[in-house]
Design a protein around this motif. Structure first.
Motif, PDB file in Angstrom:
ATOM      1  N   ARG A 158       0.716  -0.654   0.250  1.00 57.95           N
ATOM      2  CA  ARG A 158       1.510   0.368   0.974  1.00 57.95           C
ATOM      3  C   ARG A 158       0.725   0.933   2.156  1.00 57.95           C
ATOM      4  O   ARG A 158       0.118   2.003   2.069  1.00 57.95           O
ATOM      5  N   ASP A 187       8.453  -2.513 -12.529  1.00 56.19           N
ATOM      6  CA  ASP A 187       7.106  -1.924 -12.501  1.00 56.19           C
ATOM      7  C   ASP A 187       7.200  -0.407 -12.385  1.00 56.19           C
ATOM      8  O   ASP A 187       6.509   0.337 -13.100  1.00 56.19           O
ATOM      9  N   HIS A 234      -0.244  -6.886  -8.101  1.00 59.12           N
ATOM     10  CA  HIS A 234      -0.069  -5.483  -7.722  1.00 59.12           C
ATOM     11  C   HIS A 234      -0.533  -5.204  -6.293  1.00 59.12           C
ATOM     12  O   HIS A 234      -0.085  -4.260  -5.655  1.00 59.12           O
ATOM     13  N   TRP A 235      -1.458  -6.036  -5.798  1.00 61.50           N
ATOM     14  CA  TRP A 235      -1.886  -5.899  -4.405  1.00 61.50           C
ATOM     15  C   TRP A 235      -0.897  -6.578  -3.454  1.00 61.50           C
ATOM     16  O   TRP A 235      -0.607  -6.067  -2.383  1.00 61.50           O
ATOM     17  N   SER A 236      -0.423  -7.754  -3.859  1.00 62.75           N
ATOM     18  CA  SER A 236       0.307  -8.600  -2.907  1.00 62.75           C
ATOM     19  C   SER A 236       1.796  -8.326  -2.838  1.00 62.75           C
ATOM     20  O   SER A 236       2.387  -8.357  -1.762  1.00 62.75           O
ATOM     21  N   ALA A 237       2.414  -8.115  -3.990  1.00 59.95           N
ATOM     22  CA  ALA A 237       3.876  -8.003  -4.007  1.00 59.95           C
ATOM     23  C   ALA A 237       4.311  -6.563  -3.793  1.00 59.95           C
ATOM     24  O   ALA A 237       3.566  -5.620  -4.073  1.00 59.95           O
ATOM     25  N   LEU A 238       5.516  -6.408  -3.307  1.00 61.58           N
ATOM     26  CA  LEU A 238       6.125  -5.089  -3.298  1.00 61.58           C
ATOM     27  C   LEU A 238       6.309  -4.636  -4.738  1.00 61.58           C
ATOM     28  O   LEU A 238       6.693  -5.441  -5.596  1.00 61.58           O
ATOM     29  N   PRO A 239       6.049  -3.357  -5.038  1.00 58.98           N
ATOM     30  CA  PRO A 239       6.292  -2.876  -6.403  1.00 58.98           C
ATOM     31  C   PRO A 239       7.746  -3.142  -6.796  1.00 58.98           C
ATOM     32  O   PRO A 239       8.663  -2.844  -6.032  1.00 58.98           O
ATOM     33  N   SER A 240       7.934  -3.728  -7.963  1.00 57.91           N
ATOM     34  CA  SER A 240       9.291  -4.067  -8.398  1.00 57.91           C
ATOM     35  C   SER A 240       9.916  -2.876  -9.111  1.00 57.91           C
ATOM     36  O   SER A 240       9.231  -1.948  -9.567  1.00 57.91           O
ATOM     37  N   TRP A 299       9.776   2.116  -1.937  1.00 58.08           N
ATOM     38  CA  TRP A 299       8.466   1.781  -2.503  1.00 58.08           C
ATOM     39  C   TRP A 299       7.501   2.940  -2.294  1.00 58.08           C
ATOM     40  O   TRP A 299       6.536   2.840  -1.540  1.00 58.08           O
ATOM     41  N   GLY A 347      -0.686 -10.006   3.576  1.00 53.67           N
ATOM     42  CA  GLY A 347      -0.321 -10.415   2.227  1.00 53.67           C
ATOM     43  C   GLY A 347      -0.615  -9.371   1.168  1.00 53.67           C
ATOM     44  O   GLY A 347      -0.882  -9.706   0.006  1.00 53.67           O
ATOM     45  N   LEU A 348      -0.588  -8.089   1.545  1.00 51.63           N
ATOM     46  CA  LEU A 348      -0.950  -7.011   0.613  1.00 51.63           C
ATOM     47  C   LEU A 348       0.102  -5.903   0.646  1.00 51.63           C
ATOM     48  O   LEU A 348      -0.189  -4.731   0.882  1.00 51.63           O
ATOM     49  N   ALA A 349       1.332  -6.297   0.351  1.00 49.63           N
ATOM     50  CA  ALA A 349       2.447  -5.346   0.430  1.00 49.63           C
ATOM     51  C   ALA A 349       2.319  -4.230  -0.605  1.00 49.63           C
ATOM     52  O   ALA A 349       2.805  -3.118  -0.392  1.00 49.63           O
ATOM     53  N   GLY A 350       1.658  -4.519  -1.739  1.00 54.79           N
ATOM     54  CA  GLY A 350       1.497  -3.516  -2.785  1.00 54.79           C
ATOM     55  C   GLY A 350       0.552  -2.385  -2.405  1.00 54.79           C
ATOM     56  O   GLY A 350       0.551  -1.329  -3.033  1.00 54.79           O
ATOM     57  N   SER A 400       1.957   2.820  -4.606  1.00 58.16           N
ATOM     58  CA  SER A 400       1.310   1.519  -4.445  1.00 58.16           C
ATOM     59  C   SER A 400       1.261   0.751  -5.764  1.00 58.16           C
ATOM     60  O   SER A 400       1.402   1.326  -6.847  1.00 58.16           O
ATOM     61  N   GLY A 401       1.027  -0.544  -5.668  1.00 56.47           N
ATOM     62  CA  GLY A 401       0.861  -1.376  -6.853  1.00 56.47           C
ATOM     63  C   GLY A 401      -0.322  -0.932  -7.689  1.00 56.47           C
ATOM     64  O   GLY A 401      -0.257  -0.919  -8.932  1.00 56.47           O
ATOM     65  N   ALA A 402      -1.414  -0.526  -7.033  1.00 57.12           N
ATOM     66  CA  ALA A 402      -2.592  -0.052  -7.770  1.00 57.12           C
ATOM     67  C   ALA A 402      -2.259   1.230  -8.526  1.00 57.12           C
ATOM     68  O   ALA A 402      -2.685   1.412  -9.675  1.00 57.12           O
ATOM     69  N   LEU A 444      -6.034   7.551  -5.395  1.00 59.33           N
ATOM     70  CA  LEU A 444      -4.953   6.633  -5.769  1.00 59.33           C
ATOM     71  C   LEU A 444      -3.614   7.094  -5.221  1.00 59.33           C
ATOM     72  O   LEU A 444      -2.719   6.281  -5.011  1.00 59.33           O
ATOM     73  N   ARG A 445      -3.475   8.389  -4.994  1.00 55.46           N
ATOM     74  CA  ARG A 445      -2.232   9.010  -4.510  1.00 55.46           C
ATOM     75  C   ARG A 445      -1.091   8.746  -5.494  1.00 55.46           C
ATOM     76  O   ARG A 445      -0.276   7.835  -5.294  1.00 55.46           O
TER      77      ARG A 445
END
Lengths: 321, 321
Positions: free
Chosen positions: A196, B52, B43-49, B217, A191-194, B220-222, B195-196
């Motif tokens: 990567r 975003d 930002h952790w769970s979803a794919l970056p939109s 993608w 559940g942590l797709a973000g 990352s969301g972070a 963070l890359r």
């Protein structure tokens, strides 16, 4: 950009609300994520060290029950971007319908790509792709069948992005065999797709070549810290697999009221045959629940699993409208 | 793996201690990092939109004072991995000595790569690489000089990984010109290398091609959440640039006691000529301070800047031993 689940932006644009108002069931991402927890400052500030990356590789080998050469990448998608360059362009065969990024990445790179609809039609390809279990229809291929195909193709890529809850399907343990490549996604099951994070397992030569293509720091410090912790937590994985099994049955039962027919699925998503998927998607969108439909299959609707009782209740309400 | 700063693993292996005992001055990563702060679960769970990623691009355009097409990638290194595929292999010229990943990535991809020692020798290349300010010696090239080179090469890649504190050097505003590509690192100036995150700016066609290579993608969301916040915080950037200027003078003064001569530097690192860099590195390592030396230049020692008074004091102590 190609059509994917997780495109909540589009849902918001068409149907209103704020992103956070929506229940996104358009993907197969677990909505009860692994807790991110504390991430030490070192993982944010320093470049990931060789030993950090090695410890992540070791955790993944334990989770996937394999001793094969492995490479962490920024999602299974990152592996798909690199795969076309592992060998000179040739004939690629992709068992379809499936995740649409394989055909896209291989075609752009200059491969002669054909989508085939039968397993046997993969034979003779320089590069064959099987997603197991398959997305979106959940088709499964057993190990013996896949291993029998291996000597009949140049390289066999098995995408196990949705195999975490069905480890009996996985060929990760065989990934040292020449020509075999296994892709694993981290973000879906956890559940942590973000974050990567994903992995590719394969023969030593292929993994070394992919590592050169990916460069020295292919994953973030946060992916290393969280990924390592999560992959070593086998209790969480077992409990999650059990919960997902129950939730699949629950979802299948819920949608019966609408007369949708189960076409297949894996433990993170279900594919239903509806009379009109566009209408069904719009009805759910009215309750700010987002789903995935498929241009070429006007009846198909794919749903992920709700993450808590409030989400189940909203889905039930939307279904009986 | 090629030699880089930030290889604390090796320092620990050779000189003992735990990673957290060491002061790592072997890189040009700011040791007073931008605060990571809260990162929303989305930002952790979803794919970056798409939106975003666009908001991150917009923040970077503001920070780099440009309206040029831009692409966020998992570090400037990720751009270096993709650059060799922007054009058919040809003659690449890299202004050396400099960051060693350019020669490596271009050579592996099949380019004919020559390291040149004078700016004029870049002319005629299909792909020319200039790091500005240069790592490790801090050489600077002014805008007019670089723009005059542009029509004399196929593509001009300017790596501005260390330009955040000297915005007057940046050609980011000109990045729309055909053939010009600007690389920016996020992690060094903001002290968040784990963070890359990095960016490439360029003409529309090149940025579109790089985006296809990178996939849907690439960050990352972070990286999106933290990167966006940090890049929009121009007060922090200004204060940091001022602090770094002062710290550079302080470091140059500190090492005079040892008789080291300043060869050059940028606001995140200084390059000194010592009588014996290996001996100097070992002496500092005795105090668990890690530095960077260069195989082909036996006198060169590069130091990053200490992050706080305790680190300055340990460095001063190690220098007078």
């Amino acid at each position: 950009m190609r059509e994917h689940g997780g495109n909540l932006d589009q849902a918001v644009q068409r149907f209103g609300g704020r992103v956070q108002d929506w229940i996104d069931l358009s993907t197969g991402i677990n909505r009860q994520p692994y807790p991110v927890g504390e991430i030490g400052q070192r993982h944010w500030s320093a470049l990931p060290s060789h030993s950090d990356i090695e410890s992540l590789h070791e955790a993944a080998r334990q989770a996937y029950a394999t001793g094969a050469p492995i490479l962490a990448l920024a999602g299974a998608q990152a592996a798909i971007q690199l795969l076309p360059r592992l060998a000179p362009c040739g004939r690629a065969r992709v068992l379809a319908p499936t995740y649409n990024e394989y055909v896209a990445a291989l075609s752009v790179a200059g491969w002669d790509v054909v989508e085939v609809s039968t397993f046997d039609a993969l034979a003779g390809a320089d590069l064959a792709v099987v997603v197991n279990p398959n997305n979106p229809d959940g088709r499964r291929y057993d190990k013996a069948e896949l291993l029998a195909l291996l000597p009949r193709v140049g390289r066999l890529v098995i995408d196990e992005s949705f195999a975490d809850a069905t480890p009996e399907l996985s060929l990760a343990a065989e990934a040292g065999r020449p020509g075999l490549l296994i892709l694993r996604s981290f973000g879906k099951f956890y559940g942590l797709a973000g974050l990567r994070l994903g992995f590719v397992l394969g023969g030593e030569g292929d993994i070394a070549a992919l590592s050169v293509m990916a460069g020295p720091w292919p994953v973030s410090g946060a992916a290393i810290a969280v990924g390592r912790r999560a992959l070593l937590d086998r209790d969480w994985a077992k409990a999650t697999a059990t919960r997902l099994d129950g939730d699949c049955l629950r979802l299948d039962a819920e949608v019966k009221s609408r007369g949708w027919r189960l076409l297949g699925g894996a433990p993170l998503f279900r594919l239903y045959e509806t009379t009109d998927a566009t209408a069904a998607q719009e009805r759910l969108a009215g309750a700010h629940i987002w789903s995935r439909i498929f241009g070429q299959q006007p009846g198909w609707l794919r749903l992920g699993l709700p993450g808590n009782e409030a989400e189940w209740a909203r889905l039930a309400g939307a279904l009986v409208r």
